[in-house]
Design a protein around this motif. Structure first.
Motif, mmCIF file in Angstrom:
data_model
loop_
_atom_site.group_PDB
_atom_site.id
_atom_site.type_symbol
_atom_site.label_atom_id
_atom_site.label_comp_id
_atom_site.label_asym_id
_atom_site.label_seq_id
_atom_site.Cartn_x
_atom_site.Cartn_y
_atom_site.Cartn_z
ATOM 1 N N ASP A 178 0.700 -1.759 -0.284
ATOM 2 C CA ASP A 178 0.041 -0.010 0.443
ATOM 3 C C ASP A 178 0.757 1.523 0.263
ATOM 4 O OD1 ASP A 178 -2.001 -1.627 0.156
ATOM 5 O OD2 ASP A 178 -2.662 -1.186 2.339
ATOM 6 N N LEU A 179 0.273 2.470 -0.608
ATOM 7 C CA LEU A 179 1.001 3.695 -0.519
ATOM 8 C C LEU A 179 0.885 4.970 0.154
ATOM 9 C CD1 LEU A 179 1.164 4.267 -4.024
ATOM 10 C CD2 LEU A 179 3.251 3.198 -2.635
ATOM 11 N N ASP A 180 0.026 4.738 0.941
ATOM 12 C CA ASP A 180 -1.182 4.847 1.693
ATOM 13 C C ASP A 180 -1.118 4.570 3.249
ATOM 14 O OD1 ASP A 180 -1.177 7.370 0.069
ATOM 15 O OD2 ASP A 180 -3.276 6.367 -0.765
ATOM 16 N N TRP A 181 -1.100 5.724 4.045
ATOM 17 C CA TRP A 181 -1.396 5.124 5.401
ATOM 18 C C TRP A 181 -2.845 4.726 5.700
ATOM 19 C CZ3 TRP A 181 2.202 2.361 8.846
ATOM 20 C CH2 TRP A 181 3.924 2.753 8.333
ATOM 21 N N THR A 182 -3.595 4.169 6.300
ATOM 22 C CA THR A 182 -4.199 4.087 7.245
ATOM 23 C C THR A 182 -4.465 4.764 8.831
ATOM 24 O OG1 THR A 182 -5.224 2.099 6.719
ATOM 25 C CG2 THR A 182 -6.793 3.198 8.272
ATOM 26 N N TYR A 183 -5.056 6.310 8.799
ATOM 27 C CA TYR A 183 -4.634 6.546 10.360
ATOM 28 C C TYR A 183 -6.436 6.033 11.429
ATOM 29 C CZ TYR A 183 -0.939 9.543 8.742
ATOM 30 O OH TYR A 183 0.237 10.282 7.940
ATOM 31 N N TYR A 184 -6.392 5.946 12.289
ATOM 32 C CA TYR A 184 -7.329 5.584 13.072
ATOM 33 C C TYR A 184 -7.946 6.634 14.399
ATOM 34 C CZ TYR A 184 -5.701 1.219 11.582
ATOM 35 O OH TYR A 184 -6.364 -0.126 10.857
ATOM 36 N N ASP A 185 -8.878 7.207 14.918
ATOM 37 C CA ASP A 185 -9.578 8.108 15.109
ATOM 38 C C ASP A 185 -9.325 6.952 16.529
ATOM 39 O OD1 ASP A 185 -9.766 9.934 13.851
ATOM 40 O OD2 ASP A 185 -11.750 9.188 12.889
ATOM 41 N N ARG A 186 -9.751 5.528 17.216
ATOM 42 C CA ARG A 186 -9.788 4.504 17.776
ATOM 43 C C ARG A 186 -9.195 3.420 16.790
ATOM 44 N NH1 ARG A 186 -15.292 4.504 18.624
ATOM 45 N NH2 ARG A 186 -15.447 2.009 17.651
ATOM 46 N N PRO A 187 -8.176 3.141 18.119
ATOM 47 C CA PRO A 187 -7.313 2.107 17.344
ATOM 48 C C PRO A 187 -7.853 1.134 17.525
ATOM 49 C CG PRO A 187 -6.122 3.630 19.538
ATOM 50 C CD PRO A 187 -7.031 4.022 19.116
ATOM 51 N N LEU A 188 -7.152 0.284 16.799
ATOM 52 C CA LEU A 188 -8.025 -1.821 17.624
ATOM 53 C C LEU A 188 -7.148 -1.732 18.793
ATOM 54 C CD1 LEU A 188 -6.782 -2.868 13.798
ATOM 55 C CD2 LEU A 188 -8.830 -1.989 14.574
ATOM 56 N N LEU A 189 -8.482 -2.746 19.405
ATOM 57 C CA LEU A 189 -8.050 -3.528 20.234
ATOM 58 C C LEU A 189 -6.151 -4.259 20.217
ATOM 59 C CD1 LEU A 189 -8.384 -3.953 22.970
ATOM 60 C CD2 LEU A 189 -9.305 -5.649 22.788
ATOM 61 N N GLU A 190 -6.089 -4.966 19.554
ATOM 62 C CA GLU A 190 -4.991 -5.568 19.180
ATOM 63 C C GLU A 190 -3.308 -4.631 18.910
ATOM 64 O OE1 GLU A 190 -5.144 -6.632 14.491
ATOM 65 O OE2 GLU A 190 -6.163 -8.087 15.746
ATOM 66 N N ASP A 191 -3.567 -3.238 18.193
ATOM 67 C CA ASP A 191 -2.643 -2.527 18.253
ATOM 68 C C ASP A 191 -2.141 -2.411 19.861
ATOM 69 O OD1 ASP A 191 -2.533 -3.359 15.737
ATOM 70 O OD2 ASP A 191 -4.114 -1.649 15.035
ATOM 71 N N LEU A 192 -3.116 -1.984 20.092
ATOM 72 C CA LEU A 192 -2.658 -0.374 21.804
ATOM 73 C C LEU A 192 -3.092 -2.416 22.877
ATOM 74 C CD1 LEU A 192 -6.710 0.340 22.395
ATOM 75 C CD2 LEU A 192 -3.990 2.257 22.512
ATOM 76 N N LEU A 193 -2.761 -3.728 22.449
ATOM 77 C CA LEU A 193 -2.044 -4.743 23.736
ATOM 78 C C LEU A 193 -0.701 -4.699 23.075
ATOM 79 C CD1 LEU A 193 -5.286 -6.962 24.225
ATOM 80 C CD2 LEU A 193 -4.292 -5.604 25.653
ATOM 81 N N THR A 194 -0.275 -4.923 21.683
ATOM 82 C CA THR A 194 0.616 -5.239 20.922
ATOM 83 C C THR A 194 2.065 -3.793 21.694
ATOM 84 O OG1 THR A 194 -0.035 -6.374 19.339
ATOM 85 C CG2 THR A 194 2.775 -4.850 19.056
ATOM 86 N N LEU A 195 0.744 -2.171 21.818
ATOM 87 C CA LEU A 195 1.697 -1.936 21.990
ATOM 88 C C LEU A 195 1.979 -0.953 23.556
ATOM 89 C CD1 LEU A 195 3.154 0.926 21.597
ATOM 90 C CD2 LEU A 195 1.202 2.411 21.892
ATOM 91 N N LYS A 196 1.252 -1.634 24.082
ATOM 92 C CA LYS A 196 1.475 -2.218 26.093
ATOM 93 C C LYS A 196 2.776 -2.941 26.092
ATOM 94 C CE LYS A 196 -0.525 -3.884 30.336
ATOM 95 N NZ LYS A 196 -1.631 -4.674 30.718
ATOM 96 N N GLU A 197 2.878 -4.463 25.121
ATOM 97 C CA GLU A 197 4.253 -5.082 25.613
ATOM 98 C C GLU A 197 5.561 -4.471 24.952
ATOM 99 O OE1 GLU A 197 2.859 -8.756 23.346
ATOM 100 O OE2 GLU A 197 1.281 -8.622 24.003
ATOM 101 N N ILE A 198 5.350 -3.065 23.970
ATOM 102 C CA ILE A 198 6.650 -3.071 23.510
ATOM 103 C C ILE A 198 6.767 -2.138 24.929
ATOM 104 C CG2 ILE A 198 7.220 -1.144 21.867
ATOM 105 C CD1 ILE A 198 5.546 -2.479 19.890
#
Length: 86
Positions: free
Chosen positions: A37-57
């Protein structure tokens, strides 16, 4: 100064997906794109799985003193809010 965390994972189709989480001015901004993909998707409400991954990081980085406890706490708050929406 912005704090940025980047990781890759695979989506349901097996395609690589890159996610970026940036904290600037006390607010988190999430963006993601699939491989090719060339364009980024911006999230107003991020996905729960992304939040959980970020928490681990962030927890791992906090243990090495490369992230603040405030960042970990703010992601915990976002996780609780996201679970409230679901």
């Amino acid at each position: 100064m912005p704090s940025q965390h980047i990781w890759t994972d695979r989506n349901q189709d097996g395609r690589k997906r890159e996610v970026r989480a940036t904290k600037f001015g006390g607010a988190w901004r999430f963006q993601a794109k699939d491989a090719g993909d060339l364009d980024w998707t911006y999230y107003d409400r991020p996905l729960l799985e992304d939040l959980l991954t970020l928490k681990e990081i962030l927890v791992r980085k906090y243990q090495r003193r490369r992230a603040s406890v405030e960042d970990v706490a703010s992601i915990e708050t976002l996780i609780q809010e996201q679970r409230g929406y679901e």
